[in-house]
Design a protein around this motif. Structure first.
Motif, short mmCIF file in Angstrom:
data_model
loop_
_atom_site.label_atom_id
_atom_site.label_comp_id
_atom_site.label_asym_id
_atom_site.label_seq_id
_atom_site.Cartn_x
_atom_site.Cartn_y
_atom_site.Cartn_z
N VAL A 1 -11.68 -32.76 71.71
CA VAL A 1 -12.39 -33.50 70.76
C VAL A 1 -11.78 -33.32 69.47
CG1 VAL A 1 -14.57 -33.42 69.84
CG2 VAL A 1 -14.40 -33.06 72.46
N LEU A 2 -11.76 -34.11 68.69
CA LEU A 2 -11.29 -33.99 67.29
C LEU A 2 -12.68 -33.86 66.35
CD1 LEU A 2 -9.24 -33.60 64.88
CD2 LEU A 2 -9.12 -36.05 65.03
N ARG A 3 -12.80 -32.93 65.51
CA ARG A 3 -14.23 -32.96 64.69
C ARG A 3 -13.77 -32.42 63.29
NH1 ARG A 3 -17.17 -29.05 67.26
NH2 ARG A 3 -16.57 -27.43 65.85
N GLY B 1 -14.11 -38.61 69.38
CA GLY B 1 -14.06 -38.40 67.94
C GLY B 1 -12.88 -39.29 67.34
N PRO B 2 -12.63 -39.04 66.17
CA PRO B 2 -13.31 -37.92 65.17
C PRO B 2 -14.68 -38.19 64.91
CG PRO B 2 -11.79 -39.41 64.02
CD PRO B 2 -11.86 -39.95 65.47
N TYR B 3 -15.44 -36.73 65.09
CA TYR B 3 -16.54 -36.62 64.75
C TYR B 3 -16.68 -36.24 63.30
CZ TYR B 3 -18.07 -36.81 69.64
OH TYR B 3 -18.15 -37.21 71.01
N TYR B 4 -17.42 -36.44 62.46
CA TYR B 4 -17.58 -36.20 61.29
C TYR B 4 -18.69 -35.29 60.75
CZ TYR B 4 -13.75 -39.29 60.28
OH TYR B 4 -12.60 -39.95 60.30
N GLN B 5 -18.61 -34.06 60.42
CA GLN B 5 -19.91 -33.09 60.15
C GLN B 5 -20.72 -33.84 59.15
OE1 GLN B 5 -18.56 -28.96 59.72
NE2 GLN B 5 -18.99 -28.54 61.81
#
Ligand code: GLU
Length: 461
Positions: free
Chosen positions: A36-38, A69-73
Motif C-alpha cells: 500500500v502506498l499512502r 493506493g496511493p491513498y491521501y491522508q
C-alpha cells in the motif's frame, strides 16, 4: 497480508526512504500480499504537489508499484475527526487550553531540572470543550512490543506524554492519523525507519485505547555516510531521481538498496525475483548500514555489463533525449550499446561514448593531438585513408586486417596506428576497440574524420 510505505510529501524521495519502500514492497511480494502506498499529507503547510509527484515518479522509476493506493491522508480528515471524537467520548482524550507560553515555560523548567520535557496534565480533568485534543496516555505500566528488527522494547508509560492528537483547528497529528490508517487499511506490517521508534509506544497505546489489534513493527536502522555520520546530502542522500540522472540503472540501484542493512550470506548480486525469494525481515541487521558510492558504481557497471542491449536501451532513452542525441543520424543503437556495455560504469558514460557515432565534431583534444598527431602519424593516416577507402566490405574484421597490414608494412606496433586512428575517430580518444568503432561510425564518416586529422596535422606543422 499487507505492508505499506507512508511518505510525507515534504521533499523528494531520498535513498533512505527508497530503502524503506523497497523492504516493505519485498515483504508484501514475498507473502503474495498487497503493498500500500499512502501519502501522509496532513501537514498542509509543508506538503507540496511537487513532492508528491517526485515520490510517485521515483517509485515508478524503481518499479515499486503499489497494489493499493496511493491513498491521501488529506482526503480522510472526516474519519480522523470521527476517531478523535470517539476518543473524547470514551474519556481517552481531553481538550487542553494551555497556552504556548505556559507549555514553553513548563518545558524550560523540566529541562533545567534535568527532566524529560512532558505535559503535566493540567487540563486532563478540566472537561473543557475547546483547544487542542490530547490523548490520555495510561499513567502506569509499560508498553512492551517485539520489534522484528530491534527485538523486545519496553517503555514505562510514565515516560510518555499526553500527546496532541488534534490541533486547535481540529486537524489531526501524525501519531493519530498513522494509527487510524494502519488500522483502517488493515496493515499487518509497519516497516519504517527507526527515527519513528519513539513514536511506536505512543501509537500502541492509541491502538489499545481504541481496542484495535496491533500490526507487527519492523524499524530499520539508519543509513550512515562512509565517514560514519548520519547520511546527508554530502554523502548522496539526495533525491532518488538524481541517481537516474547520474546514469544508474534502477535494478542496480535496488540491488544496492537491498544490501543496505540486509544480507544473504556474502551474495552481492540479486535479481528482483531472487530478492523476493530470499528477503526476510529477520535477516535485517540491527546495526546501521553504511552508504558506499563505489559499491553502487560497481554494481551499476555489473548490471550494465550483463543486461541486454535492449533492456539498457529502455533506460538510455531518457539520457539520449536529455542530451539531444539524434540516433537516426548514425548506426543501429543496439549495436552501439553492445560496443559500449563492457566499458561504461554509468549510462552517462555510455551516452557520452555514444556521441561520436551520431554527431560529427570539429576539433581534436589538443593534448592528445600534440601526442598522437605528428609527421609519423601523417604517413599512417594517409595509408589508412588509402587502404580503408579500397575496402568493399566495411566490417570490423576487414578494418582490423587493414590496421594490421599497415603495422607490418611500416614495421611498427599496433598502438602506433591505433592511437592516431582512435583520436581521429573520436576527437577525444575516448573510444573502444577501433575496428568496431570504425565499422559502426561507417566508411564515409571514418574517412572524413581521418582527412580532418590530416588537415589538422598540416595546419599545425
Ligand atoms: N510519514 C512518515 C514519514 O515520512 C512515516 C510514517 C510511518 O511510516 O509510520 O516519516
Amino acid at each position: 497480508m499487507k505492508s505499506r510505505f507512508a511518505p510525507s510529501p515534504t521533499g523528494y524521495l531520498h535513498l533512505g526512504g527508497a530503502r524503506t519502500a523497497l523492504f516493505a514492497w519485498l515483504w508484501a511480494k514475498k507473502q503474495k500480499g498487497n503493498f500500500v502506498l499512502r501519502i501522509e499529507d496532513t501537514d498542509q503547510e509543508r506538503s507540496t504537489q511537487d513532492s508528491i509527484n517526485a515520490i510517485i515518479d521515483a517509485m515508478q522509476w524503481l518499479s515499486l508499484d503499489c497494489d493499493e493506493g496511493p491513498y491521501y491522508q488529506s482526503e480522510r480528515f472526516d474519519r480522523y475527526k470521527e476517531v478523535v471524537e470517539h476518543l473524547l467520548s470514551i474519556d481517552k482524550a481531553y481538550y487542553c487550553e494551555c497556552s504556548q507560553d505556559r507549555l514553553q515555560a513548563l518545558r524550560d523548567e523540566l529541562i533545567s531540572n534535568g527532566e524529560k520535557p512532558k505535559y503535566d496534565g493540567r487540563c486532563a480533568d478540566k472537561k473543557l470543550s475547546s483547544g487542542v485534543v490530547r490523548f490520555r496516555n495510561p499513567r502506569t505500566g509499560n508498553v512492551i512490543f517485539d520489534d522484528i528488527v530491534k527485538g523486545k522494547i519496553s517503555i514505562n508509560n510514565e515516560e510518555l506524554d499526553d500527546l496532541i492528537i488534534a490541533r486547535s483547528d481540529s486537524t489531526p497529528t501524525y501519531n493519530l492519523t498513522v494509527v487510524v490508517d494502519d488500522h483502517d487499511m488493515e496493515i499487518d506490517y509497519v516497516i519504517r525507519g527507526d527515527d519513528h521508534i519513539n513514536n511506536t509506544p505512543k501509537q500502541i497505546n492509541l491502538y489499545k485505547a481504541l481496542d484495535w489489534s496491533l500490526p507487527k513493527f519492523a524499524h530499520l536502522p539508519m543509513i550512515l555516510g562512509s565517514d560514519g555520520s548520519r547520511l546527508s546530502k554530502r554523502h548522496g542522500a539526495v533525491s532518488v531521481m538524481n541517481y537516474r540522472d547520474e546514469g544508474f540503472l534502477p535494478e542496480a540501484f535496488l540491488n544496492y538498496l537491498v544490501r543496505l542493512g540486509w544480507s544473504n550470506g556474502d551474495q552481492e548480486i540479486f535479481s528482483i525475483s531472487e530478492m523476493i525469494k530470499l528477503f526476510e525481515l529477520s535477516g535485517i541487521n540491527k546495526a546501521p548500514a553504511s552508504f558506499n558510492i563505489d559499491k553502487l558504481i560497481w554494481l551499476n557497471q555489473e548490471y550494465i555489463k550483463t543486461s541486454s542491449a535492449n533492456d539498457i536501451a529502455k533506460y538510455l532513452a531518457w539520457h539520449i533525449d536529455n542530451q539531444s542525441i539524434d540516433t537516426n543520424n548514425g548506426p543501429d543503437l543496439i549495436k552501439v550499446i553492445e560496443s559500449l556495455k563492457g566499458r561504461s560504469k554509468t549510462l552517462i558514460e555510455m551516452v557520452d561514448g555514444m556521441k561520436l557515432f551520431y554527431h560529427d565534431f570539429h576539433d581534436f583534444d589538443e593534448q592528445l593531438a600534440a601526442k598522437h598527431f605528428n609527421s609519423n602519424s601523417k604517413i599512417i593516416i594517409n595509408l589508412l585513408i588509402e587502404k580503408l577507402d579500397k575496402l568493399s566490405n566495411w566490417s570490423a574484421e576487414n578494418i582490423h586486417e587493414t590496421v594490421k597490414n599497415i603495422c607490418v608494412e611500416l614495421d611498427i606496433g599496433f598502438g602506433k596506428v591505433g592511437q592516431p586512428f582512435r583520436l581521429a575517430l573520436s576527437g577525444n580518444g575516448k573510444a573502444g576497440s577501433i575496428d568496431i568503432v570504425a565499422e559502426l561510425v561507417g566508411k564515409n564518416r571514418t574517412i572524413n574524420r581521418l582527412r580532418m586529422a590530416l588537415d589538422y596535422i598540416n595546419l599545425s606543422s
